[in-house]
Each structure stands twice: as structure tokens, then as C-alpha cells.
Design a protein around this motif. Structure first.
Motif, PDB file in Angstrom:
ATOM      1  N   VAL A  11      36.899  30.997  44.607  1.00  0.00           N
ATOM      2  CA  VAL A  11      35.879  31.502  45.777  1.00  0.00           C
ATOM      3  C   VAL A  11      36.511  32.175  46.720  1.00  0.00           C
ATOM      4  O   VAL A  11      37.419  31.907  47.186  1.00  0.00           O
ATOM      5  N   ASN A  12      35.820  33.382  47.332  1.00  0.00           N
ATOM      6  CA  ASN A  12      36.182  33.951  48.283  1.00  0.00           C
ATOM      7  C   ASN A  12      35.923  33.267  49.499  1.00  0.00           C
ATOM      8  O   ASN A  12      34.970  32.906  49.878  1.00  0.00           O
ATOM      9  N   VAL A  13      36.813  33.547  50.446  1.00  0.00           N
ATOM     10  CA  VAL A  13      36.792  33.012  51.663  1.00  0.00           C
ATOM     11  C   VAL A  13      36.015  34.052  52.482  1.00  0.00           C
ATOM     12  O   VAL A  13      36.713  35.127  52.902  1.00  0.00           O
ATOM     13  N   ARG A  40      40.566  25.331  56.739  1.00  0.00           N
ATOM     14  CA  ARG A  40      41.018  24.272  55.500  1.00  0.00           C
ATOM     15  C   ARG A  40      39.834  24.172  54.665  1.00  0.00           C
ATOM     16  O   ARG A  40      39.654  24.122  53.389  1.00  0.00           O
ATOM     17  N   ASP A  41      38.501  23.958  55.527  1.00  0.00           N
ATOM     18  CA  ASP A  41      37.237  23.807  54.578  1.00  0.00           C
ATOM     19  C   ASP A  41      36.850  24.910  54.065  1.00  0.00           C
ATOM     20  O   ASP A  41      36.313  24.869  52.865  1.00  0.00           O
ATOM     21  N   ALA A  42      37.123  26.049  54.708  1.00  0.00           N
ATOM     22  CA  ALA A  42      36.704  27.465  53.879  1.00  0.00           C
ATOM     23  C   ALA A  42      37.603  27.636  52.715  1.00  0.00           C
ATOM     24  O   ALA A  42      37.139  28.008  51.626  1.00  0.00           O
ATOM     25  N   PHE A  43      38.977  27.257  52.848  1.00  0.00           N
ATOM     26  CA  PHE A  43      39.813  27.657  51.798  1.00  0.00           C
ATOM     27  C   PHE A  43      39.596  26.709  50.685  1.00  0.00           C
ATOM     28  O   PHE A  43      40.382  26.676  49.598  1.00  0.00           O
ATOM     29  N   LYS A  44      39.007  25.364  51.231  1.00  0.00           N
ATOM     30  CA  LYS A  44      38.888  24.348  50.081  1.00  0.00           C
ATOM     31  C   LYS A  44      40.171  23.805  49.755  1.00  0.00           C
ATOM     32  O   LYS A  44      40.632  23.486  48.553  1.00  0.00           O
ATOM     33  N   VAL A  45      41.233  23.540  50.573  1.00  0.00           N
ATOM     34  CA  VAL A  45      42.567  22.940  50.569  1.00  0.00           C
ATOM     35  C   VAL A  45      42.612  21.711  51.405  1.00  0.00           C
ATOM     36  O   VAL A  45      41.642  21.629  52.227  1.00  0.00           O
ATOM     37  N   HIS A 142      48.107  20.897  49.335  1.00  0.00           N
ATOM     38  CA  HIS A 142      46.884  20.560  48.467  1.00  0.00           C
ATOM     39  C   HIS A 142      47.480  19.514  47.426  1.00  0.00           C
ATOM     40  O   HIS A 142      48.501  19.674  46.929  1.00  0.00           O
ATOM     41  N   ALA A 143      46.563  18.513  46.952  1.00  0.00           N
ATOM     42  CA  ALA A 143      46.955  17.683  45.939  1.00  0.00           C
ATOM     43  C   ALA A 143      46.368  18.238  44.501  1.00  0.00           C
ATOM     44  O   ALA A 143      45.047  18.089  44.378  1.00  0.00           O
ATOM     45  N   THR A 144      46.984  18.795  43.883  1.00  0.00           N
ATOM     46  CA  THR A 144      46.444  19.468  42.529  1.00  0.00           C
ATOM     47  C   THR A 144      47.651  19.517  41.499  1.00  0.00           C
ATOM     48  O   THR A 144      48.745  19.496  41.739  1.00  0.00           O
ATOM     49  N   ASP A 145      47.269  20.319  40.400  1.00  0.00           N
ATOM     50  CA  ASP A 145      48.406  20.594  39.311  1.00  0.00           C
ATOM     51  C   ASP A 145      48.686  21.869  39.439  1.00  0.00           C
ATOM     52  O   ASP A 145      48.251  22.556  40.392  1.00  0.00           O
ATOM     53  N   ILE A 152      45.341  29.108  43.306  1.00  0.00           N
ATOM     54  CA  ILE A 152      45.024  29.202  44.662  1.00  0.00           C
ATOM     55  C   ILE A 152      45.777  30.357  45.256  1.00  0.00           C
ATOM     56  O   ILE A 152      45.140  31.104  46.170  1.00  0.00           O
ATOM     57  N   ILE A 153      47.048  30.174  45.173  1.00  0.00           N
ATOM     58  CA  ILE A 153      47.916  31.084  45.812  1.00  0.00           C
ATOM     59  C   ILE A 153      47.573  32.421  45.732  1.00  0.00           C
ATOM     60  O   ILE A 153      47.505  33.325  46.423  1.00  0.00           O
ATOM     61  N   ALA A 154      47.263  32.786  44.232  1.00  0.00           N
ATOM     62  CA  ALA A 154      47.171  34.201  44.117  1.00  0.00           C
ATOM     63  C   ALA A 154      45.729  34.732  44.790  1.00  0.00           C
ATOM     64  O   ALA A 154      45.823  36.043  44.849  1.00  0.00           O
ATOM     65  N   SER A 155      44.956  33.924  44.719  1.00  0.00           N
ATOM     66  CA  SER A 155      43.737  34.333  45.382  1.00  0.00           C
ATOM     67  C   SER A 155      43.519  34.542  46.794  1.00  0.00           C
ATOM     68  O   SER A 155      42.900  35.253  47.599  1.00  0.00           O
ATOM     69  N   HIS A 156      44.485  33.529  47.498  1.00  0.00           N
ATOM     70  CA  HIS A 156      44.380  33.580  48.926  1.00  0.00           C
ATOM     71  C   HIS A 156      45.526  34.062  49.948  1.00  0.00           C
ATOM     72  O   HIS A 156      45.663  33.921  50.998  1.00  0.00           O
TER      73      HIS A 156
END
Length: 274
Positions: A11-13, A40-45, A142-145, A152-156
Motif C-alpha cells: 500500500v502506498n501512503v 500511523r493509520d496511513a502506514f498501517k503500523v 509493529h507486531a508482525t513476522d 514494510i521497511i522496504a516500501s516505506h
């Protein structure tokens, strides 16, 4: 820790420019806090947080952590053991929390407590340095694998780095009373002393190079340390280097490597001296 949900890193912010414009218009800290909630909401973290740490250990910040966690962080004096703050103090580039040293028992206990308060098991922190030794972090957590977080890092990460510097600039404008006092200028002798020490010379060697006694050298070092608000000589050298008051690269002039034009310049000098 298994994620409760999987975020979509593709998802692009939208409208980063609009966020920066809103940040520029903000005139109070509560407005910036509202903007971080939007980020936070826009980046979905789970969280976006700005954390300023002064040289004397005073802390200031805003973001989306549970206020109970912020209070517990201060009460437990977690600043002393937080691998994120400690690790970022030693770096200038952004840090994925997986790269940090979590092996100490205190660090493991801190991490367990942070996760219990909803911080998340993953994080990406961007160190920002301002004038006169100012140091701050922008963190996304964020809580994820691992695989999802890497995506997510690569994208944002580019957006986060940009936002970090603009947020820090705004914080410096709004909270001027928290900004460190300007450092007093070093004298030429104080500059020479710290420069040579930073290059690895012993005190005796520095005294010989400057043609002064070690007693006089000690006076210059103590004066410089006082001006830099440094705890010891090593801290004084580090602060002077980080603030651009000294440059310790001269010892490496004859080392291998170069820069554009160096070979041509050296050739010209050689020819001119023949």
C-alpha cells in the motif's frame, strides 16, 4: 510473537507532501501528535513515535504509544538499558531492531515489557541529530513476522527518513527551551589538543607535537571538556568531532583510496615539484 493481523506493505501512503505542509503549519505539540496518529493509520503500523533525548538524560516526545508505557519507561529508567536508544546513539543510519543487541538480561526484560504494553516485536528507528548535540529518534513499530516487516521497511523507509528530519526540525522550532545551549568555541590550542587525541596520539605525544608540557596540555583538555559539557576526555573528543569542531581524518591522508580529481591533482603537484 505471531501477528494479530497482516499489514499490506504494498500500500502506498498518499499525500506525503500534504502531511509535510500540515506539519509546517502546526503551531502546537498537540497538533503534531494528531499528525502522528494520522501517519500511523496511513502506514498501517501499530505505532509512530518521536523521542528526543537530551544530553543530561531528559526525555521528550510524542506519538502513539500507550501513555501508560511512556510513564512506565520513565519510572523504570529504561533509557539506560533500551537497546534502541543505545544502538542509535552509536549510528547515523536507520536501524531495524533485529540488528540490535538484545542478548543482555536487562534488554530482554525490557523487550518483554514493551511487547506487553503493545509496542510490537518489530521496529525501525531513524536517528536524527540537530544543533549542539541534539539527538532524537523517529520510530515505527509493529507486531508482525520478520518477512512482513522487511517488506514494510522496504516500501516505506524513504518516507520515514524524510518525515523524521522534518519532524525534528519542527520540534526544534516549537520547543526551543529544550534545545541544547550553543557550544562555546574552542581555542586553537584546545582544538589542536582534541584533534591529536582523536587521531590516536598519547598525551605525551600530543604535548611534544604542540611543544608544551603535559601539565599545560591537561589544562587545555579540561578547558575544552568544560566548554563541551563532556564527562571525560573521550566524550569531549566525540562531541567535538560530532559537532564539526575538529576533523581527525588528517592522519589518513596517505592511506589508499581517493576522490575525483585526486590523482590528477597529485600528478600536477609532482610535475610542479620536478
Amino acid at each position: 510473537m505471531q501477528p494479530d493481523h497482516v499489514c499490506r506493505p504494498e500500500v502506498n501512503v498518499p499525500k506525503i507532501d500534504q502531511f509535510l505542509q500540515a506539519l509546517d503549519r502546526a503551531g502546537a505539540l498537540d497538533e503534531i501528535h494528531a499528525l502522528t496518529v494520522g501517519l500511523r493509520d496511513a502506514f498501517k503500523v501499530d505505532h509512530i513515535v518521536y523521542h528526543w533525548v537530551s544530553p543530561d538524560g531528559e526525555q521528550y516526545g510524542f506519538g502513539t504509544y500507550d501513555p501508560a508505557w511512556a510513564q512506565r519507561y520513565v519510572e523504570k529508567d529504561y533509557l539506560r538499558v533500551d537497546p534502541v536508544v543505545i544502538g542509535c546513539c552509536q549510528r547515523f543510519d536507520p536501524v531495524d531492531w533485529k540488528q540490535l543487541d538484545w542478548s543482555a538480561k536487562a534488554a530482554q526484560a525490557f523487550r518483554k515489557d514493551a511487547i506487553a504494553y503493545g509496542v510490537g516485536n518489530q521496529g525501525y528507528s531513524i536517528p536524527v541529530r540537530g544543533p549542539n548535540g541534539q539527538f532524537a529518534l523517529l520510530t515505527a513499530s509493529h507486531a508482525t513476522d520478520d518477512a512482513t516487516w522487511d517488506a514494510i521497511i522496504a516500501s516505506h523507509q524513504r518516507d520515514w527518513i524524510l518525515i523524521a528530519h522534518f519532524l525534528n526540525q519542527k520540534a526544534l522550532q516549537l520547543v526551543k527551551n529544550r534545545a541544547p545551549e550553543p557550544l562555546r568555541a574552542l581555542s586553537p590550542r584546545e582544538t589542536d589538543a582534541l584533534t591529536y587525541l582523536g587521531m590516536g596520539y598519547s598525551r605525551g605525544q600530543v604535548a611534544d607535537l604542540l611543544k608544551i608540557s603535559e601539565h599545560t596540555l591537561r589544562a587545555y583538555i579540561e578547558s575544552a571538556r568544560f566548554k563541551l559539557n563532556a564527562l571525560n576526555t573521550t566524550h569531549a573528543v566525540a562531541r567535538a568531532a560530532s559537532e564539526g569542531l575538529i576533523l581527525v581524518g588528517g592522519a589518513a591522508r596517505s592511506a589508499t583510496g581517493g576522490w575525483p580529481g585526486r590523482d590528477a591533482e597529485d600528478s600536477h603537484v609532482t610535475i610542479a615539484n620536478q
